[in-house]
Design an enzyme around this catalytic site. Structure first.
Site, PDB file in Angstrom:
ATOM      1  N   HIS A 120       0.845  -1.192   0.158  1.00 18.05           N
ATOM      2  CA  HIS A 120       0.330  -0.228  -0.109  1.00 18.05           C
ATOM      3  C   HIS A 120       0.781   1.340  -0.057  1.00 18.05           C
ATOM      4  O   HIS A 120       1.946   1.504   0.712  1.00 18.05           O
ATOM      5  CB  HIS A 120      -0.948   0.044   1.201  1.00 18.05           C
ATOM      6  CG  HIS A 120      -0.047  -0.084   2.643  1.00 18.05           C
ATOM      7  ND1 HIS A 120       0.305   1.149   3.046  1.00 18.05           N
ATOM      8  CD2 HIS A 120       0.178  -1.094   3.340  1.00 18.05           C
ATOM      9  CE1 HIS A 120       0.663   0.853   4.223  1.00 18.05           C
ATOM     10  NE2 HIS A 120       0.922  -0.554   4.345  1.00 18.05           N
ATOM     11  N   ASP A 121       0.304   2.298  -0.642  1.00 12.91           N
ATOM     12  CA  ASP A 121       1.000   3.493  -0.850  1.00 12.91           C
ATOM     13  C   ASP A 121       2.524   3.637  -1.234  1.00 12.91           C
ATOM     14  O   ASP A 121       3.050   4.625  -1.118  1.00 12.91           O
ATOM     15  CB  ASP A 121       0.835   4.366   0.563  1.00 12.91           C
ATOM     16  CG  ASP A 121      -0.553   4.215   1.111  1.00 12.91           C
ATOM     17  OD1 ASP A 121      -1.184   5.161   0.547  1.00 12.91           O
ATOM     18  OD2 ASP A 121      -0.778   3.582   2.209  1.00 12.91           O
ATOM     19  N   GLY A 138       5.086  -1.194   2.893  1.00 14.18           N
ATOM     20  CA  GLY A 138       4.394   0.105   2.733  1.00 14.18           C
ATOM     21  C   GLY A 138       5.026   1.330   2.728  1.00 14.18           C
ATOM     22  O   GLY A 138       6.048   1.409   3.308  1.00 14.18           O
TER      23      GLY A 138
END
Length: 256
Positions: A120-121, A138
């Protein structure tokens, strides 16, 4: 006209461009936007929040815009953005963003080999090669034209500079500055990525300046002193400034 297998499922709210090939057993969820001229081989999953550009080829078992593997994720409306002309190989997984940044981004003209995981991200630039079974935690950032070999483990929040070559099997929790080779155990600076720089059209003079910048940087016990030496003795150009800015803005510290 799109070529869609009768064995594929496409949610009525998904938005498809033109001339896409959707193979059997593909699944495309709602709140997805797909451009033109993409090829999804069989058993590709495009999850909620995916934004996919043009000319990408995605291989069997890949899953794009998966739910983040983050216990802080509470179902917020986030996205996963994929650019153009990427090759995303078998069983690669790319998570969508969280409330932290709202999106995961992968640029254009990248090769993501089988079983790669981008969490994520993350922000991955363009022109990158990421080897088999490499995993990013992440909010990792990877700059353009990085080459990351197989089975590399990258800690969350790390920053990988452009034009690097990272040896297979490395694991690290600090930033890797641009233009270098990183390897060994623990992961450390192993010289310039000279072959890669020459292939990208860097002149011998520019390569020598980059090499001198790292000699000055790593010759000092305190990085700030090395940066002062670089500013004093080397030309003010984009490549040298990239190194300086990368080191000065590193939040996790750079490998030594």
């Amino acid at each position: 006209m799109n070529q869609i297998s009768p064995l594929a499922y496409i949610h009525p709210e998904a938005k498809l461009g033109d001339n896409n090939i959707i193979g059997p057993f593909c699944y495309i969820d709602k709140n997805t936007v797909i451009g033109d001229n993409n090829v999804f081989q069989n058993s590709v999953t495009i999850n909620y929040g995916a934004r996919i550009g043009n000319g990408n080829e995605i291989f069997p078992g890949a899953s794009i815009s998966t739910k983040p593997q983050d216990l802080k994720f509470k179902g917020e409306d986030t996205t996963c953005e994929i650019g153009d002309n990427n090759s995303i190989r078998e069983c690669a997984t790319i998570s969508r963003g969280t409330a932290s940044k709202g999106t995961t981004k992968v640029g254009s003209n990248n090769l993501l080999m089988e079983n790669v995981h981008i969490a994520h991200d993350c922000i991955v630039g363009s022109g990158c090669i990421i080897g088999n079974s490499t995993k990013f935690g992440g909010e990792v950032t990877v700059d353009d034209n990085a080459i990351i070999s197989a089975e590399v483990l990258c800690h969350q929040f790390c920053h990988i500079g452009g034009y690097v070559m990272i040896q297979g099997g490395c694991r690290f929790s600090q930033d890797i500055p641009p233009y270098i080779i990183a390897g060994k155990e623990p992961t450390k600076y192993c010289g310039l990525n000279i072959v890669g720089l020459r292939r990208r059209g860097f002149s011998n003079e520019l390569i020598n300046n980059i090499h001198e910048a790292y000699r000055l940087l790593y010759s000092k016990g305190v990085l700030k002193e090395g940066i002062e030496e670089i500013r004093k003795y080397l030309p003010d150009n984009d490549e040298i400034n990239y190194i300086i800015n990368f080191v000065e803005n590193s939040e996790r510290g750079i490998i030594r």
